[in-house]
Design a protein around this motif. Structure first.
Motif, PDB file in Angstrom:
ATOM      1  N   TYR A 180       0.896  -1.146   0.188  1.00  0.00           N
ATOM      2  CA  TYR A 180       0.034   0.118   0.092  1.00  0.00           C
ATOM      3  C   TYR A 180       0.937   1.371   0.030  1.00  0.00           C
ATOM      4  CZ  TYR A 180      -2.943   3.713   1.656  1.00  0.00           C
ATOM      5  OH  TYR A 180      -3.560   5.029   1.762  1.00  0.00           O
ATOM      6  N   ARG A 181       0.734   1.831  -0.978  1.00  0.00           N
ATOM      7  CA  ARG A 181       1.730   3.136  -1.218  1.00  0.00           C
ATOM      8  C   ARG A 181       3.156   3.017  -0.592  1.00  0.00           C
ATOM      9  NH1 ARG A 181      -2.800   8.080  -0.161  1.00  0.00           N
ATOM     10  NH2 ARG A 181      -3.986   7.428  -1.834  1.00  0.00           N
ATOM     11  N   PRO A 182       3.955   1.937  -0.874  1.00  0.00           N
ATOM     12  CA  PRO A 182       5.128   1.840  -0.226  1.00  0.00           C
ATOM     13  C   PRO A 182       6.077   2.640  -0.711  1.00  0.00           C
ATOM     14  CG  PRO A 182       4.958   0.599  -2.414  1.00  0.00           C
ATOM     15  CD  PRO A 182       3.472   1.328  -2.092  1.00  0.00           C
ATOM     16  N   ASP A 183       7.008   2.903   0.378  1.00  0.00           N
ATOM     17  CA  ASP A 183       8.314   3.747   0.262  1.00  0.00           C
ATOM     18  C   ASP A 183       9.252   3.244  -0.772  1.00  0.00           C
ATOM     19  OD1 ASP A 183      11.101   4.275   1.163  1.00  0.00           O
ATOM     20  OD2 ASP A 183       9.790   5.866   1.935  1.00  0.00           O
ATOM     21  N   PRO A 184       9.392   3.907  -1.704  1.00  0.00           N
ATOM     22  CA  PRO A 184      10.365   3.218  -2.871  1.00  0.00           C
ATOM     23  C   PRO A 184      11.370   2.647  -2.310  1.00  0.00           C
ATOM     24  CG  PRO A 184       9.306   5.329  -3.530  1.00  0.00           C
ATOM     25  CD  PRO A 184       8.980   5.300  -2.147  1.00  0.00           C
ATOM     26  N   GLU A 185      12.168   3.450  -1.610  1.00  0.00           N
ATOM     27  CA  GLU A 185      13.383   2.816  -1.005  1.00  0.00           C
ATOM     28  C   GLU A 185      13.261   1.445  -0.169  1.00  0.00           C
ATOM     29  OE1 GLU A 185      17.113   4.463   1.904  1.00  0.00           O
ATOM     30  OE2 GLU A 185      15.648   5.886   0.965  1.00  0.00           O
ATOM     31  N   LEU A 186      12.341   1.677   0.663  1.00  0.00           N
ATOM     32  CA  LEU A 186      12.271   0.595   1.445  1.00  0.00           C
ATOM     33  C   LEU A 186      11.702  -0.673   0.788  1.00  0.00           C
ATOM     34  CD1 LEU A 186      11.084   2.005   4.853  1.00  0.00           C
ATOM     35  CD2 LEU A 186      13.078   0.941   4.617  1.00  0.00           C
ATOM     36  N   PHE A 187      10.703  -0.416  -0.228  1.00  0.00           N
ATOM     37  CA  PHE A 187      10.188  -1.567  -1.021  1.00  0.00           C
ATOM     38  C   PHE A 187      11.316  -2.132  -1.786  1.00  0.00           C
ATOM     39  CE2 PHE A 187       6.767  -2.471  -4.268  1.00  0.00           C
ATOM     40  CZ  PHE A 187       6.555  -3.674  -3.619  1.00  0.00           C
ATOM     41  N   ALA A 188      12.083  -1.381  -2.654  1.00  0.00           N
ATOM     42  CA  ALA A 188      13.223  -1.968  -3.395  1.00  0.00           C
ATOM     43  C   ALA A 188      14.084  -2.707  -2.546  1.00  0.00           C
ATOM     44  CB  ALA A 188      13.762  -0.613  -4.244  1.00  0.00           C
ATOM     45  N   ARG A 189      14.317  -2.342  -1.204  1.00  0.00           N
ATOM     46  CA  ARG A 189      15.460  -3.091  -0.224  1.00  0.00           C
ATOM     47  C   ARG A 189      14.841  -4.273   0.105  1.00  0.00           C
ATOM     48  NH1 ARG A 189      17.735  -1.771   5.516  1.00  0.00           N
ATOM     49  NH2 ARG A 189      15.623  -1.995   5.854  1.00  0.00           N
ATOM     50  N   GLN A 190      13.374  -4.136   0.525  1.00  0.00           N
ATOM     51  CA  GLN A 190      12.883  -5.626   0.816  1.00  0.00           C
ATOM     52  C   GLN A 190      12.644  -6.669  -0.504  1.00  0.00           C
ATOM     53  OE1 GLN A 190      12.230  -7.623   2.988  1.00  0.00           O
ATOM     54  NE2 GLN A 190      10.239  -8.551   3.006  1.00  0.00           N
TER      55      GLN A 190
END
Length: 331
Positions: free
Chosen positions: A10-20
Motif C-alpha cells: 500500500y503506497r510503499p516507500d520506494p527505497e524500503l520497498f526496493a530493498r525488501q
C-alpha cells in the motif's frame, strides 16, 4: 518444491520497498514465487517491482484501485498464490530479510504446521536498533490466542493452514489481523514452533499499520489511551460515543477471539486436544472461570498486568455484545 510469499503493498516507500524485494531475491532458497497485492495504484506498484527486481519472473503484482485495508489485502495476496505451493509465507513491504531466512525456516515445516523466526527491530531512517531481538516463543494454542506470538512477516506455514484460513473471517475491529488468524489455524491443526534466530530486520517508521511497540508505551498515559480508543471507535464503530468505545473494547478482546474460535469450530472436521482446550476458555467458560485462568497465565509469565486487565474488562462486557450482528469485511 516451490513456495509462495504473499506480500501486501500500500503506497510503499520506494527505497524500503526496493530493498525488501531485493532481499527476497537474495534468499539462498530460490524456488519460490512472490505474489504482491497492491491495495490501490497497482500500475505504480508494478513499476516499482519491475525496477527493483529487474523483471524477475518470480514476482507478480495483482490488486485493484479499490482499497480493502491491510487485513483483506493480505487475504487477497494469499488467495492469489498458487494452490500447489509446498509452503506459504507473508511479507511486509518495508522489512529486510537476511539471505538465509527461508533456508533456516523451511526445514521446521517437516514436523510443524507453522514456524516463526526472530527479528531485530530497527528504526527508519535513522537505522537505530530499538531491540536486538524479538521474544517470539512457543506457547499453547489458548495462550497465543490471548497474546499473538506470530508476526506475519516472520513466519512460514504449510498448505493446510492456508486452506483452513481462507476466506478470512470478518469483524470490524483493530484486532482483525491476518497473522493472528493464520497462526490460530495452524495451531488448531498441529504444532507451531519458533526458530530462535534473528533472520530479518523489522523496520519501524511513521507508516507502520501496527508496529512493534511495548505494552507499557501504549498504557503509560491514560488520557492518550482514551484518545486512541475514541479514534478506534470512530473508525470501526462509526462513532466516538461511550457505547461505541465500549463495543470497541469488547471487539478487540473477546469479540475477535470468539470469532476465531467459532470460525474454526465450524470449519474443522475434527478437534485436537489443544483446540478443545481453546474452545473451553473462549466460548464456554463463564466470567469467573475465565478471570481465574487469566490470573494463572499472569503468574506463569504469559500475560502482564495490563493485558489481564484489558481482557477481563472485555469479557465482562460480553453479555452486552455477544451474539449481536458483526460488521466489516467480506464473509
Amino acid at each position: 518444491m516451490t513456495g509462495a510469499i504473499a506480500l501486501a503493498a500500500y503506497r510503499p516507500d520506494p527505497e524500503l520497498f526496493a530493498r525488501q524485494l531485493r532481499s527476497l531475491q537474495m534468499q539462498t532458497v530460490e524456488d519460490f514465487v512472490c505474489v504482491i497485492s497492491a491495495d490501490g495504484e497497482p500500475e505504480h506498484v508494478q513499476k516499482l517491482v519491475r525496477e527493483a527486481t529487474d523483471g524477475d519472473s518470480r514476482f507478480s503484482v495483482s490488486g485493484c484501485e479499490e482499497r480493502v485495508g491491510f487485513y483483506r489485502n493480505f487475504e487477497r495476496a494469499l488467495k492469489a498464490c498458487p494452490d500447489d505451493a509446498a509452503w506459504y509465507g507473508f511479507s511486509d513491504q518495508d522489512d529486510y530479510w537476511y539471505p538465509e531466512k527461508l533456508e533456516r525456516l523451511i526445514p521446521a515445516l517437516d514436523e510443524n504446521t507453522l514456524v516463526s523466526g526472530q527479528a531485530r527491530i530497527v528504526r527508519y531512517p535513522s537505522g537505530a536498533v530499538i531491540r536486538e531481538k524479538t521474544d517470539r516463543r512457543v506457547v499453547s494454542l489458548s495462550e497465543f490466542l490471548l497474546i499473538n506470538q506470530f508476526s506475519g512477516a516472520m513466519m512460514l506455514f504449510r498448505p493446510e493452514a492456508r486452506t483452513l484460513a481462507l476466506p478470512f473471517p470478518a469483524l470490524s475491529s483493530r484486532s482483525e489481523v491476518h497473522d493472528h488468524w493464520v497462526a490460530a489455524c495452524a495451531g488448531a491443526l498441529g504444532t507451531v514452533t519458533v526458530v530462535d534466530e534473528v533472520l530479518q530486520d523489522y523496520v519501524q517508521h511513521g507508516g507502520n499499520v501496527i508496529g512493534e511497540q511495548s505494552l507499557q508505551e501504549r498504557r503509560s498515559d491514560p488520557l492518550k489511551t482514551l484518545s486512541i480508543l475514541r479514534g478506534i471507535a470512530r473508525k470501526y464503530e462509526g462513532s466516538g460515543s461511550l457505547l461505541a468505545m465500549t463495543r470497541a473494547v469488547f471487539q478487540m478482546g473477546t469479540g475477535w477471539r470468539d470469532l476465531m474460535v467459532g470460525t474454526l469450530s465450524e470449519r474443522l472436521s475434527s478437534y485436537s486436544p489443544q483446540f478443545i482446550d481453546a474452545q473451553q476458555h473462549f466460548l464456554r467458560d463463564g466470567f469467573a472461570s475465565y478471570s481465574k485462568w487469566l490470573q494463572q497465565e499472569q503468574k506463569e509469565g504469559v500475560l502482564d498486568v495490563g493485558s489481564v486487565r484489558e481482557l477481563t474488562v472485555s469479557r465482562a462486557l460480553a453479555p452486552l455484545f455477544r451474539g449481536k450482528k458483526k460488521t466489516g469485511g467480506t464473509p
